[in-house]
Design an enzyme around this catalytic site. Sequence first.
Site, PDB file in Angstrom:
ATOM      1  N   GLU A 241       0.647  -1.495  -0.034  1.00 38.69           N
ATOM      2  CA  GLU A 241       0.070  -0.424  -0.102  1.00 38.69           C
ATOM      3  C   GLU A 241       0.866   1.290   0.503  1.00 38.69           C
ATOM      4  O   GLU A 241       1.354   1.835   0.944  1.00 38.69           O
ATOM      5  CB  GLU A 241      -1.233  -0.068   1.117  1.00 38.69           C
ATOM      6  N   CYS A 275      -2.077   9.224   2.722  1.00 37.60           N
ATOM      7  CA  CYS A 275      -1.915   8.377   0.759  1.00 37.60           C
ATOM      8  C   CYS A 275      -3.406   9.515   0.671  1.00 37.60           C
ATOM      9  O   CYS A 275      -2.691   9.171  -1.134  1.00 37.60           O
ATOM     10  CB  CYS A 275      -1.869   7.040   1.864  1.00 37.60           C
TER      11      CYS A 275
HETATM   12  P1  NAD Z   1       8.500   4.733   4.316  1.00 32.34           P
HETATM   13  O1  NAD Z   1       8.846   4.378   3.586  1.00 32.34           O
HETATM   14  O2  NAD Z   1       9.554   5.471   4.967  1.00 32.34           O
HETATM   15  O3  NAD Z   1       8.917   3.918   6.257  1.00 32.34           O
HETATM   16  C1  NAD Z   1       7.621   3.568   6.166  1.00 32.34           C
HETATM   17  C2  NAD Z   1       8.050   2.005   6.874  1.00 32.34           C
HETATM   18  O4  NAD Z   1       8.948   1.723   5.913  1.00 32.34           O
HETATM   19  C3  NAD Z   1       8.311   2.543   8.396  1.00 32.34           C
HETATM   20  O5  NAD Z   1       7.642   2.059   9.184  1.00 32.34           O
HETATM   21  C4  NAD Z   1       9.493   2.545   7.495  1.00 32.34           C
HETATM   22  O6  NAD Z   1      10.278   2.535   9.146  1.00 32.34           O
HETATM   23  C5  NAD Z   1       9.769   0.887   7.275  1.00 32.34           C
HETATM   24  N1  NAD Z   1      11.424   1.067   7.037  1.00 32.34           N
HETATM   25  C6  NAD Z   1      11.534   1.862   6.518  1.00 32.34           C
HETATM   26  N2  NAD Z   1      13.401   1.396   5.931  1.00 32.34           N
HETATM   27  C7  NAD Z   1      12.978   0.180   5.012  1.00 32.34           C
HETATM   28  C8  NAD Z   1      13.100  -1.055   4.488  1.00 32.34           C
HETATM   29  N3  NAD Z   1      14.142  -1.402   3.918  1.00 32.34           N
HETATM   30  N4  NAD Z   1      12.613  -2.004   4.362  1.00 32.34           N
HETATM   31  C9  NAD Z   1      11.314  -2.491   5.450  1.00 32.34           C
HETATM   32  N5  NAD Z   1      11.028  -1.752   6.011  1.00 32.34           N
HETATM   33  C10 NAD Z   1      11.109  -0.051   5.776  1.00 32.34           C
HETATM   34  O7  NAD Z   1       7.058   5.926   4.806  1.00 32.34           O
HETATM   35  P2  NAD Z   1       6.312   7.208   5.385  1.00 32.34           P
HETATM   36  O8  NAD Z   1       7.146   7.661   5.168  1.00 32.34           O
HETATM   37  O9  NAD Z   1       6.098   6.504   6.868  1.00 32.34           O
HETATM   38  O10 NAD Z   1       4.691   7.249   5.086  1.00 32.34           O
HETATM   39  C11 NAD Z   1       4.564   7.619   4.294  1.00 32.34           C
HETATM   40  C12 NAD Z   1       4.387   6.877   3.265  1.00 32.34           C
HETATM   41  O11 NAD Z   1       3.024   6.306   2.944  1.00 32.34           O
HETATM   42  C13 NAD Z   1       3.524   7.588   1.939  1.00 32.34           C
HETATM   43  O12 NAD Z   1       3.949   7.251   0.193  1.00 32.34           O
HETATM   44  C14 NAD Z   1       1.781   7.737   1.934  1.00 32.34           C
HETATM   45  O13 NAD Z   1       1.479   8.165   0.916  1.00 32.34           O
HETATM   46  C15 NAD Z   1       1.710   5.838   2.250  1.00 32.34           C
HETATM   47  N6  NAD Z   1       1.334   5.564   2.612  1.00 32.34           N
HETATM   48  C16 NAD Z   1       0.513   4.590   1.852  1.00 32.34           C
HETATM   49  C17 NAD Z   1      -1.090   4.337   2.363  1.00 32.34           C
HETATM   50  C18 NAD Z   1      -2.008   3.333   1.499  1.00 32.34           C
HETATM   51  O14 NAD Z   1      -2.521   2.670   1.986  1.00 32.34           O
HETATM   52  N7  NAD Z   1      -1.508   3.363   0.203  1.00 32.34           N
HETATM   53  C19 NAD Z   1      -1.821   4.649   3.519  1.00 32.34           C
HETATM   54  C20 NAD Z   1      -1.052   5.327   4.646  1.00 32.34           C
HETATM   55  C21 NAD Z   1       0.342   5.941   4.160  1.00 32.34           C
END
Ligand code: NAD
Length: 509
Positions: A241, A275
């Site tokens: 997502e 998102c």
């Molecule tokens: P992010 O990708 O920076 O981090 C998401 C998660 O991934 C965090 O818990 C982070 O610690 C973890 N992470 C970081 N590096 C990793 C790796 N190499 N392997 C595994 N996990 C890792 O995203 P964010 O800044 O926390 O969230 C914002 C983003 O999320 C925006 O792009 C938003 O649109 C999206 N989002 C999507 C939805 C949806 O349902 N489609 C919902 C909410 C947010």
Amino acid sequence: MATATSTSTSSDRLQSFNPASGELVGSVPIHTAADVDAAVARARVAATAWGSRSFAARNEELIAFRRAIAAHADELAELMHRENGKPLGEALTEVLQTLGHIQHATAHAEKALEPRRVSSGLLANFKSTISYHPLGVVAVIGPWNYPLFTPFGSIAYALAAGNAVVWKPSELTPLIAVRVAEIAAQTFALPDLLQVVTGAGPTGAALAKAAVDKIAFTGSAATGKRVMMAAAERLTPVLLELGGKDPMIVAEDADLEKAAEACVFGALTNAGQACISVERVYVADAIHDKFVDEVVKQVRDLKTGGDDGHLGAMTSAAQIDIVRDHLDDAVAKGAKVHTGGTAAISGNFIPPTVLTNVDHRMKVMTDETFGPVIPIQRVGSLDEAVKLANDTPYGLGSTVFGGKAVRGIADKVRAGMTSINSVLAFAGIPSLPFGGIGESGFGRIHGDEGIREFVRVKSTAEQSFSLPINMMSMRQPADLPTRLRGMIKTLYGEGVVAKVGDAFRKLRS
Ligand code: NAD
């Protein structure tokens, strides 16, 4: 144990700060790969016990868990308000919606996962059944913007389908997850059923590599791709997502005031850090100016910051830089600023910005801004609006406002979800599957599809009686080719059975 806290092999701790005040809210351990593997091993034991229970037995505990979360609603919302920066009302809304998903998943899992008899086709002597079985351990990696609602779109459905969960919350909002896991440990008979591991990217990366049966990831497209690469090592299935650049189309015959109200809410709720935020707006030429006036009027009534503010603090400082960059880029390329603008940014607070004279040369119309910005582009026709709406590698949510024609427009928008004459509604309806296409990811949370994401499908063919020709045997009659030719003609060619079948299908279509 619900969190891997006491088993952490790291002496460092991750601190969580209030983005509105800068004060330290609390700290959590930074879990290492060894901690993550240990949590997954404990989850595996819990999964075996949980997965073998009846739906009724599981539902009893899930209902108790729902009640426990509801009983802690104020405490959880207050913590979310402090840790994430969102207004208290939005935090309470998030708790409410999370409860809705726990309720929905609990109430619908058994029906969605009922074994189904299906046609056996030519093998009419067989009983064919599709059944669904828990995967085992599901890893849930979550973002910071909706630290409860978003992960529970996976957690509630995974638990209801009979799995154990190891949850890695964002490093910006770990405390809310730790508190929920404590409540889970006190409620579920199996304390390791829902565990939380905390830390930043490396802890998430360790979970993506661990021996789990599925990874449900919510976050940015860039991290989603990293997760998918890590998962490839074990061929662990992933549900992604990711982000979006959701369009809103306003047709000439739309109710202007309602469309403006939806636009303002869709773009500014959670300070635009959703998102499925409305990230760009295409408005029919004939009503463009009036629509802009109405949006600006409604935006001017909003307050940013303070206990009674409509917009809270931005959760991540890095996100403020992205918003600033998009605004600078748009203004340099000719956009007009009606409210807000970079000069209005103060600390972690960004007052809403309304922009016009925008186009697809600007980042604000093509890249995820994830902030309180409403860029409005004038369009000459609905076809142009659809073309521009689809001019994106993303495809998550979308919104269309107008008269009868909007249903057709909605079908043409390339996105996982559309709200017609409303905004974001699809996310609040638990029976509607939620998810995107393209750079917005794949797989679905919520609804029956969301339940079936967390099971393996088993096909069973049971022979009920024998037929004169046994197709599953090497001992065939010498004239088999002749018989097969006859069958092909009779069933699928010019034979009577084929013709009757075709006529019947025509009648039904
Ligand atoms: P992010 O990708 O920076 O981090 C998401 C998660 O991934 C965090 O818990 C982070 O610690 C973890 N992470 C970081 N590096 C990793 C790796 N190499 N392997 C595994 N996990 C890792 O995203 P964010 O800044 O926390 O969230 C914002 C983003 O999320 C925006 O792009 C938003 O649109 C999206 N989002 C999507 C939805 C949806 O349902 N489609 C919902 C909410 C947010």
